[in-house]
Scaffold this motif. Structure first.
Motif, mmCIF file in Angstrom:
data_model
loop_
_atom_site.group_PDB
_atom_site.id
_atom_site.type_symbol
_atom_site.label_atom_id
_atom_site.label_comp_id
_atom_site.label_asym_id
_atom_site.label_seq_id
_atom_site.Cartn_x
_atom_site.Cartn_y
_atom_site.Cartn_z
ATOM 1 N N GLU A 105 0.849 -1.191 0.000
ATOM 2 C CA GLU A 105 0.000 0.000 0.000
ATOM 3 C C GLU A 105 0.884 1.240 0.000
ATOM 4 O O GLU A 105 1.862 1.319 0.744
ATOM 5 C CB GLU A 105 -0.886 -0.008 1.250
ATOM 6 C CG GLU A 105 -1.858 1.146 1.323
ATOM 7 C CD GLU A 105 -2.766 1.043 2.546
ATOM 8 O OE1 GLU A 105 -3.301 2.083 2.961
ATOM 9 O OE2 GLU A 105 -2.938 -0.078 3.066
ATOM 10 N N PRO A 106 0.592 2.235 -0.856
ATOM 11 C CA PRO A 106 1.429 3.434 -0.944
ATOM 12 C C PRO A 106 1.525 4.186 0.381
ATOM 13 O O PRO A 106 0.538 4.335 1.092
ATOM 14 C CB PRO A 106 0.706 4.283 -1.998
ATOM 15 C CG PRO A 106 -0.111 3.325 -2.774
ATOM 16 C CD PRO A 106 -0.526 2.264 -1.808
ATOM 17 N N ASP A 107 2.723 4.657 0.691
ATOM 18 C CA ASP A 107 2.923 5.454 1.903
ATOM 19 C C ASP A 107 3.149 6.913 1.518
ATOM 20 O O ASP A 107 2.998 7.311 0.366
ATOM 21 C CB ASP A 107 4.101 4.907 2.724
ATOM 22 C CG ASP A 107 5.452 5.138 2.049
ATOM 23 O OD1 ASP A 107 5.478 5.374 0.817
ATOM 24 O OD2 ASP A 107 6.480 5.074 2.736
ATOM 25 N N GLU A 157 0.918 6.779 -12.824
ATOM 26 C CA GLU A 157 1.747 5.933 -11.967
ATOM 27 C C GLU A 157 3.001 5.398 -12.665
ATOM 28 O O GLU A 157 4.074 5.319 -12.058
ATOM 29 C CB GLU A 157 0.926 4.752 -11.441
ATOM 30 C CG GLU A 157 -0.134 5.136 -10.425
ATOM 31 C CD GLU A 157 0.426 5.655 -9.104
ATOM 32 O OE1 GLU A 157 1.650 5.562 -8.884
ATOM 33 O OE2 GLU A 157 -0.366 6.162 -8.299
ATOM 34 N N PHE A 158 2.884 5.027 -13.951
ATOM 35 C CA PHE A 158 4.031 4.377 -14.600
ATOM 36 C C PHE A 158 4.320 4.929 -15.989
ATOM 37 O O PHE A 158 4.764 4.209 -16.875
ATOM 38 C CB PHE A 158 3.815 2.857 -14.649
ATOM 39 C CG PHE A 158 3.951 2.217 -13.299
ATOM 40 C CD1 PHE A 158 5.191 1.845 -12.802
ATOM 41 C CD2 PHE A 158 2.842 2.041 -12.495
ATOM 42 C CE1 PHE A 158 5.323 1.295 -11.534
ATOM 43 C CE2 PHE A 158 2.953 1.484 -11.219
ATOM 44 C CZ PHE A 158 4.204 1.111 -10.739
ATOM 45 N N TYR A 170 8.022 10.181 -15.410
ATOM 46 C CA TYR A 170 7.096 11.056 -14.678
ATOM 47 C C TYR A 170 6.103 10.275 -13.826
ATOM 48 O O TYR A 170 5.440 10.832 -12.972
ATOM 49 C CB TYR A 170 6.350 12.002 -15.624
ATOM 50 C CG TYR A 170 5.237 11.372 -16.437
ATOM 51 C CD1 TYR A 170 3.927 11.361 -15.962
ATOM 52 C CD2 TYR A 170 5.490 10.802 -17.683
ATOM 53 C CE1 TYR A 170 2.891 10.797 -16.719
ATOM 54 C CE2 TYR A 170 4.473 10.241 -18.443
ATOM 55 C CZ TYR A 170 3.178 10.238 -17.953
ATOM 56 O OH TYR A 170 2.169 9.671 -18.694
ATOM 57 N N GLY A 171 5.992 8.972 -14.025
ATOM 58 C CA GLY A 171 5.062 8.162 -13.253
ATOM 59 C C GLY A 171 5.512 7.981 -11.810
ATOM 60 O O GLY A 171 6.655 7.613 -11.539
ATOM 61 N N ALA A 172 4.596 8.228 -10.878
ATOM 62 C CA ALA A 172 4.942 8.209 -9.454
ATOM 63 C C ALA A 172 5.332 6.821 -8.958
ATOM 64 O O ALA A 172 6.146 6.687 -8.044
ATOM 65 C CB ALA A 172 3.785 8.746 -8.624
ATOM 66 N N GLY A 173 4.738 5.784 -9.545
ATOM 67 C CA GLY A 173 5.109 4.435 -9.142
ATOM 68 C C GLY A 173 6.558 4.119 -9.439
ATOM 69 O O GLY A 173 7.190 3.307 -8.756
ATOM 70 N N ILE A 174 7.087 4.762 -10.490
ATOM 71 C CA ILE A 174 8.507 4.591 -10.821
ATOM 72 C C ILE A 174 9.357 5.515 -9.956
ATOM 73 O O ILE A 174 10.381 5.102 -9.404
ATOM 74 C CB ILE A 174 8.762 4.904 -12.304
ATOM 75 C CG1 ILE A 174 7.829 4.114 -13.207
ATOM 76 C CG2 ILE A 174 10.220 4.606 -12.657
ATOM 77 C CD1 ILE A 174 7.908 4.507 -14.681
#
Length: 239
Positions: A105-107, A157-158, A170-174
């Motif tokens: 789960e994202p923190d 996200e990716f 630019y994706g936050a998951g990366i």
């Protein structure tokens, strides 16, 4: 809910500093110029966990967005409603030292360090708000929500962006993952030009590094894809 800054412990500050320093050693050369500029505009520091009230003061001036505190993952409709009103949901808890490399789960590091800098870009936030409005429109259709989730996943996200003939992240998951930062730009990764049709029918997994990455040419292109997303959603689901 609010951010209770006085409850952060020494380990929280150490985790934030470790993650910031580790990621910035890679992102200086790998991240989108817009993301890096956003980092400076917000004023993140490795030695200080960000204060939401200070972030919001700057975001409201730049794009009229703000962070709102949530306990963790929230229902789709709540998520879309917040974002359609220029409110980005973010957690305030940080992972432990034993969890530096993977979380289910994202923190806060993911939500804030990875997402917030791009909330300073006008085209990017207009894309977020418009996509969220579509989420509200199709909120009672699980199949439609799945399609919109794919678009969000492969962009926000990716996503990758081409800047001056170079691939950038630019994706936050990366951006919040040291391993994926290195992998997504390597020859091992599969890259596609931004393709809505392919994205809308492509499944993904959350527990592994991604098999496919899509490349945009600009954040304006991302926002300008909204009418086509709207058209395709109408053809599929008739709203």
């Amino acid at each position: 809910m609010t951010q209770h800054y006085d409850l952060y412990e020494e380990e929280d500050f150490e985790v934030w500093q470790t993650l910031c320093n580790r990621q910035m050693s890679q992102l200086t050369n790998s991240a989108s110029a817009t993301y890096l500029a956003g980092l400076k505009k917000i004023g993140f520091s490795a030695i200080e966990i960000p204060r939401f009230n200070k972030i919001n003061q700057k975001l409201k001036v730049l794009t009229k967005w703000e962070l709102v505190v949530v306990p963790g993952l929230i229902p789709d409709l709540t998520f879309f409603e917040l974002m359609s009103n220029k409110k980005f949901p973010a957690t305030t808890w940080l992972r432990k030292k034993s969890e530096l490399d993977y979380l289910e789960e994202p923190d806060m590091f993911h939500d804030v360090f990875a997402h917030v800098p791009l909330l300073t870009d006008p085209f990017f936030v207009k894309f977020l708000a418009a996509l969220s409005n579509l989420g509200l429109t199709y909120g009672n259709n699980l199949d439609a929500i799945e399609v919109l989730s794919r678009i969000y996943w492969f962009t926000v996200e990716f996503g990758l962006i081409r800047e001056q003939d170079q691939l950038k992240i630019y994706g936050a998951g990366i951006l919040s993952s040291s391993e994926e930062t290195a992998y997504c730009l390597s020859e091992k990764a599969t890259h596609f030009e931004f393709d809505l049709e392919k994205i809308m029918h492509l499944n993904f997994r959350k527990d592994v590094m991604q098999e496919n990455y899509f490349i945009i040419s600009s954040y304006e292109q991302l926002y300008e894809s909204i009418p086509e997303i709207n058209r395709k959603m109408y053809l599929l689901y008739g709203e």
